[in-house]
Scaffold this motif. Sequence first.
Motif, mmCIF file in Angstrom:
data_model
loop_
_atom_site.group_PDB
_atom_site.id
_atom_site.type_symbol
_atom_site.label_atom_id
_atom_site.label_comp_id
_atom_site.label_asym_id
_atom_site.label_seq_id
_atom_site.Cartn_x
_atom_site.Cartn_y
_atom_site.Cartn_z
ATOM 1 N N UNK A 151 34.471 54.033 -5.309
ATOM 2 C CA UNK A 151 35.542 53.231 -4.709
ATOM 3 C C UNK A 151 36.880 53.955 -4.707
ATOM 4 N N UNK A 152 36.850 55.255 -4.496
ATOM 5 C CA UNK A 152 38.095 55.999 -4.343
ATOM 6 C C UNK A 152 38.735 55.675 -3.000
ATOM 7 N N UNK A 153 37.919 55.403 -2.023
ATOM 8 C CA UNK A 153 38.420 55.103 -0.691
ATOM 9 C C UNK A 153 38.536 53.593 -0.522
ATOM 10 N N UNK A 154 39.526 52.996 -1.149
ATOM 11 C CA UNK A 154 39.707 51.558 -1.081
ATOM 12 C C UNK A 154 41.172 51.225 -0.823
ATOM 13 N N UNK A 155 41.676 51.528 0.385
ATOM 14 C CA UNK A 155 43.077 51.236 0.662
ATOM 15 C C UNK A 155 43.292 49.736 0.834
ATOM 16 N N UNK A 156 44.460 49.279 0.475
ATOM 17 C CA UNK A 156 44.810 47.872 0.663
ATOM 18 C C UNK A 156 45.664 47.756 1.912
ATOM 19 N N UNK A 157 45.290 46.874 2.828
ATOM 20 C CA UNK A 157 46.065 46.743 4.065
ATOM 21 C C UNK A 157 47.422 46.103 3.789
ATOM 22 N N UNK A 158 48.456 46.677 4.356
ATOM 23 C CA UNK A 158 49.799 46.145 4.189
ATOM 24 C C UNK A 158 50.565 46.381 5.479
ATOM 25 N N UNK A 159 51.168 45.320 5.976
ATOM 26 C CA UNK A 159 51.915 45.416 7.228
ATOM 27 C C UNK A 159 53.222 46.161 6.996
ATOM 28 N N UNK A 160 53.682 46.902 7.997
ATOM 29 C CA UNK A 160 54.983 47.556 7.883
ATOM 30 C C UNK A 160 56.091 46.508 7.753
ATOM 31 N N UNK A 161 57.191 46.862 7.134
ATOM 32 C CA UNK A 161 58.269 45.882 6.955
ATOM 33 C C UNK A 161 58.811 45.380 8.292
ATOM 34 N N UNK A 162 59.018 44.084 8.374
ATOM 35 C CA UNK A 162 59.583 43.481 9.571
ATOM 36 C C UNK A 162 58.587 43.144 10.654
ATOM 37 N N UNK A 163 57.345 43.512 10.492
ATOM 38 C CA UNK A 163 56.352 43.297 11.538
ATOM 39 C C UNK A 163 55.512 42.060 11.244
ATOM 40 N N UNK A 164 55.422 41.675 9.999
ATOM 41 C CA UNK A 164 54.510 40.610 9.591
ATOM 42 C C UNK A 164 54.791 39.289 10.305
ATOM 43 N N UNK A 165 56.060 38.903 10.425
ATOM 44 C CA UNK A 165 56.389 37.637 11.081
ATOM 45 C C UNK A 165 56.042 37.682 12.569
ATOM 46 N N UNK A 166 56.277 38.806 13.211
ATOM 47 C CA UNK A 166 55.969 38.930 14.640
ATOM 48 C C UNK A 166 54.460 38.870 14.881
ATOM 49 N N UNK A 167 53.709 39.554 14.033
ATOM 50 C CA UNK A 167 52.252 39.539 14.177
ATOM 51 C C UNK A 167 51.715 38.135 13.934
ATOM 52 N N UNK A 168 52.260 37.446 12.935
ATOM 53 C CA UNK A 168 51.825 36.077 12.657
ATOM 54 C C UNK A 168 52.106 35.168 13.840
ATOM 55 N N UNK A 169 53.257 35.345 14.487
ATOM 56 C CA UNK A 169 53.585 34.540 15.664
ATOM 57 C C UNK A 169 52.599 34.807 16.797
ATOM 58 N N UNK A 170 52.281 36.076 17.037
ATOM 59 C CA UNK A 170 51.326 36.421 18.103
ATOM 60 C C UNK A 170 49.949 35.856 17.781
ATOM 61 N N UNK A 171 49.517 35.958 16.518
ATOM 62 C CA UNK A 171 48.215 35.399 16.143
ATOM 63 C C UNK A 171 48.192 33.884 16.292
ATOM 64 N N UNK A 172 49.289 33.216 15.950
ATOM 65 C CA UNK A 172 49.367 31.765 16.145
ATOM 66 C C UNK A 172 49.238 31.407 17.625
ATOM 67 N N UNK A 173 49.921 32.164 18.477
ATOM 68 C CA UNK A 173 49.822 31.906 19.921
ATOM 69 C C UNK A 173 48.409 32.138 20.420
ATOM 70 N N UNK A 174 47.785 33.226 19.963
ATOM 71 C CA UNK A 174 46.419 33.515 20.409
ATOM 72 C C UNK A 174 45.435 32.439 19.967
ATOM 73 N N UNK A 175 45.590 31.946 18.745
ATOM 74 C CA UNK A 175 44.702 30.873 18.283
ATOM 75 C C UNK A 175 44.922 29.597 19.092
ATOM 76 N N UNK A 176 46.174 29.294 19.423
ATOM 77 C CA UNK A 176 46.449 28.111 20.225
ATOM 78 C C UNK A 176 45.836 28.261 21.618
ATOM 79 N N UNK A 177 45.999 29.438 22.227
ATOM 80 C CA UNK A 177 45.431 29.685 23.556
ATOM 81 C C UNK A 177 43.904 29.603 23.506
ATOM 82 N N UNK A 178 43.305 30.158 22.453
ATOM 83 C CA UNK A 178 41.844 30.115 22.319
ATOM 84 C C UNK A 178 41.359 28.674 22.162
ATOM 85 N N UNK A 179 42.069 27.889 21.360
ATOM 86 C CA UNK A 179 41.691 26.479 21.209
ATOM 87 C C UNK A 179 41.813 25.713 22.508
#
Length: 104
Positions: free
Chosen positions: A25-53
């Motif tokens: 398990x040497x190759x076990x990186x933890x995913x982390x969003x770049x600073x300032x991007x997390x809120x924008x990505x969450x908004x886009x994912x929320x929109x995509x889930x709403x559109x899919x529904x």
Amino acid sequence: MNLFSKVVDTAGFARDWLISAWIRSELNPTPKAPPGVEAKIQTVLNWLMWIAGAAVIVGFIVGGLMLAVSNERGMGNDNVRRIGYVILGAIVIAASSALAKALL
């Protein structure tokens, strides 16, 4: 020793190293969003889930209408397959949101 055997030996060594690194398990990186991007990505994912529904709801309505019209005309129930595709799409959407929550 010819070139082919050197390539095979090197590939075998690389394969063995990757497998041992994976097991250790040497190759076990933890995913982390770049600073300032997390809120924008969450908004886009929320929109995509709403559109899919909304697309699933529209798919049920259209599939039901097509089923009603085909039954009224005396045609077969070929449109039941479309409703099955809508149900399958809803399952994929629900599974993808659960997978995204687990990863994020």
